[in-house]
Design a protein around this motif. Sequence first.
Motif, PDB file in Angstrom:
ATOM      1  N   ILE A 171       0.857  -1.179   0.000  1.00  0.00           N
ATOM      2  CA  ILE A 171       0.000   0.000   0.000  1.00  0.00           C
ATOM      3  C   ILE A 171       0.892   1.226   0.000  1.00  0.00           C
ATOM      4  N   ASP A 172       0.702   2.104  -0.974  1.00  0.00           N
ATOM      5  CA  ASP A 172       1.506   3.315  -1.070  1.00  0.00           C
ATOM      6  C   ASP A 172       0.665   4.499  -0.610  1.00  0.00           C
ATOM      7  N   PHE A 173       0.806   4.847   0.673  1.00  0.00           N
ATOM      8  CA  PHE A 173       0.033   5.938   1.242  1.00  0.00           C
ATOM      9  C   PHE A 173       0.546   7.313   0.823  1.00  0.00           C
ATOM     10  N   SER A 174       1.593   7.378   0.017  1.00  0.00           N
ATOM     11  CA  SER A 174       2.030   8.668  -0.501  1.00  0.00           C
ATOM     12  C   SER A 174       1.152   9.115  -1.663  1.00  0.00           C
ATOM     13  N   LEU A 175       0.335   8.209  -2.186  1.00  0.00           N
ATOM     14  CA  LEU A 175      -0.576   8.528  -3.284  1.00  0.00           C
ATOM     15  C   LEU A 175      -1.915   9.003  -2.735  1.00  0.00           C
ATOM     16  N   PRO A 176      -2.622   9.852  -3.467  1.00  0.00           N
ATOM     17  CA  PRO A 176      -3.960  10.275  -3.025  1.00  0.00           C
ATOM     18  C   PRO A 176      -4.938   9.110  -3.082  1.00  0.00           C
ATOM     19  N   SER A 177      -5.985   9.178  -2.272  1.00  0.00           N
ATOM     20  CA  SER A 177      -6.895   8.040  -2.152  1.00  0.00           C
ATOM     21  C   SER A 177      -7.743   7.830  -3.396  1.00  0.00           C
ATOM     22  N   ARG A 178      -7.796   8.786  -4.293  1.00  0.00           N
ATOM     23  CA  ARG A 178      -8.557   8.582  -5.532  1.00  0.00           C
ATOM     24  C   ARG A 178      -7.847   7.622  -6.482  1.00  0.00           C
ATOM     25  N   GLU A 179      -6.570   7.348  -6.223  1.00  0.00           N
ATOM     26  CA  GLU A 179      -5.803   6.447  -7.075  1.00  0.00           C
ATOM     27  C   GLU A 179      -5.763   5.045  -6.484  1.00  0.00           C
ATOM     28  N   ILE A 214      -8.488  -5.381   7.568  1.00  0.00           N
ATOM     29  CA  ILE A 214      -8.916  -5.130   6.190  1.00  0.00           C
ATOM     30  C   ILE A 214     -10.375  -5.551   6.082  1.00  0.00           C
ATOM     31  N   HIS A 215     -11.227  -4.626   5.676  1.00  0.00           N
ATOM     32  CA  HIS A 215     -12.647  -4.920   5.511  1.00  0.00           C
ATOM     33  C   HIS A 215     -13.172  -4.187   4.284  1.00  0.00           C
ATOM     34  N   GLY A 216     -14.329  -4.601   3.837  1.00  0.00           N
ATOM     35  CA  GLY A 216     -14.959  -3.926   2.714  1.00  0.00           C
ATOM     36  C   GLY A 216     -15.755  -2.723   3.178  1.00  0.00           C
ATOM     37  N   ALA A 217     -15.922  -1.731   2.284  1.00  0.00           N
ATOM     38  CA  ALA A 217     -16.675  -0.525   2.632  1.00  0.00           C
ATOM     39  C   ALA A 217     -17.311   0.076   1.378  1.00  0.00           C
ATOM     40  N   ASP A 218     -18.540   0.557   1.525  1.00  0.00           N
ATOM     41  CA  ASP A 218     -19.235   1.190   0.408  1.00  0.00           C
ATOM     42  C   ASP A 218     -18.522   2.459  -0.053  1.00  0.00           C
ATOM     43  N   TYR A 219     -17.828   3.125   0.862  1.00  0.00           N
ATOM     44  CA  TYR A 219     -17.182   4.393   0.520  1.00  0.00           C
ATOM     45  C   TYR A 219     -15.852   4.224  -0.221  1.00  0.00           C
ATOM     46  N   VAL A 220     -15.450   2.990  -0.446  1.00  0.00           N
ATOM     47  CA  VAL A 220     -14.247   2.740  -1.244  1.00  0.00           C
ATOM     48  C   VAL A 220     -14.714   2.265  -2.615  1.00  0.00           C
ATOM     49  N   SER A 221     -14.908   3.211  -3.516  1.00  0.00           N
ATOM     50  CA  SER A 221     -15.461   2.873  -4.823  1.00  0.00           C
ATOM     51  C   SER A 221     -15.201   3.984  -5.820  1.00  0.00           C
ATOM     52  N   ASP A 222     -15.310   3.651  -7.091  1.00  0.00           N
ATOM     53  CA  ASP A 222     -15.160   4.650  -8.145  1.00  0.00           C
ATOM     54  C   ASP A 222     -16.254   5.707  -8.062  1.00  0.00           C
ATOM     55  N   TRP A 263     -17.515   7.054  -5.394  1.00  0.00           N
ATOM     56  CA  TRP A 263     -17.075   8.073  -4.446  1.00  0.00           C
ATOM     57  C   TRP A 263     -16.027   8.980  -5.073  1.00  0.00           C
ATOM     58  N   VAL A 264     -15.111   8.401  -5.814  1.00  0.00           N
ATOM     59  CA  VAL A 264     -14.076   9.207  -6.474  1.00  0.00           C
ATOM     60  C   VAL A 264     -14.714  10.176  -7.454  1.00  0.00           C
ATOM     61  N   ASN A 265     -15.649   9.694  -8.238  1.00  0.00           N
ATOM     62  CA  ASN A 265     -16.310  10.544  -9.227  1.00  0.00           C
ATOM     63  C   ASN A 265     -17.110  11.664  -8.576  1.00  0.00           C
ATOM     64  N   ILE A 269     -11.951   8.809  -2.110  1.00  0.00           N
ATOM     65  CA  ILE A 269     -12.815   7.826  -1.469  1.00  0.00           C
ATOM     66  C   ILE A 269     -13.068   8.250  -0.024  1.00  0.00           C
ATOM     67  N   GLY A 270     -13.952   7.536   0.650  1.00  0.00           N
ATOM     68  CA  GLY A 270     -14.195   7.822   2.057  1.00  0.00           C
ATOM     69  C   GLY A 270     -13.045   7.351   2.926  1.00  0.00           C
TER      70      GLY A 270
END
Length: 238
Positions: A73-81, A162-170, A172-174, A179-180
């Motif tokens: 996981i590269d946390f130096s990148l923005p969460s939209r990527e 690590i879990h799934g979440a509705d806020y982690v999705s394209d 949300w990015v759009n 993402i959330g």
Amino acid sequence: MKSVQRFLPAGLLLAVCWALPVTLPAASLDDQLLNRLAEAAPKLDKTVLKTAFKASRCAVSSGIEMPERLAVIDFSLPSREERLWIFDLEKGRLLLRDLVAHGENSGSFKSTEFSNVEGSHQSSIGLFKASESYYGKHGYSLRLDGLEPGINDHARERAIVIHGADYVSDKWVNKYGRIGRSYGCPAVDNQVIREVVDNLKGGQLVFKYYPDQQWLHSSDFLNCDNKTLAGKNLKKSG
């Protein structure tokens, strides 16, 4: 569009899955494997990949069982990527690339603050072991054990999973340009949670990167050699 972005084409997977010569020294084998992983994940910064690979090899020399897979996981990148990569180390191929969340107090569009403290709602960096899967309030999930004292070793007590979440999705990015955010967990898209958990559970390694200079210069897993870490007792997983 989503499937093209998130998964490596089958032809490229086959191209990188060639057998390594068994007569080469271990260092040469590692170099070749690292090169294959870099070719399989061209959008992953090579320095980040090399750092994650080094940490995993150092963990093995310290007594951790050789992993079959490695998540980066590269946390130096923005969460939209898409900033989560999962590799098959035995075959030298990329299994998945996708979105992953950071903690709400680690930042908004990007994560810049990290913590090992309960209640901080921040992400942690460093090397983790993926342990057992379970069903909880977020559904199918995966517990993580931090391997770095003072950096992430309170992950289990903090319920960093690590879990799934509705806020982690394209979607949300759009809508929001990002993402959330979680309470510190590396949450992923519900569409891929089962694949992520099933590939990592049972002792695979997860490496979360950020260019924190203090951590980069002090981490045992990033500044190790066999003389300093051979036989060192790592924290036992719960």
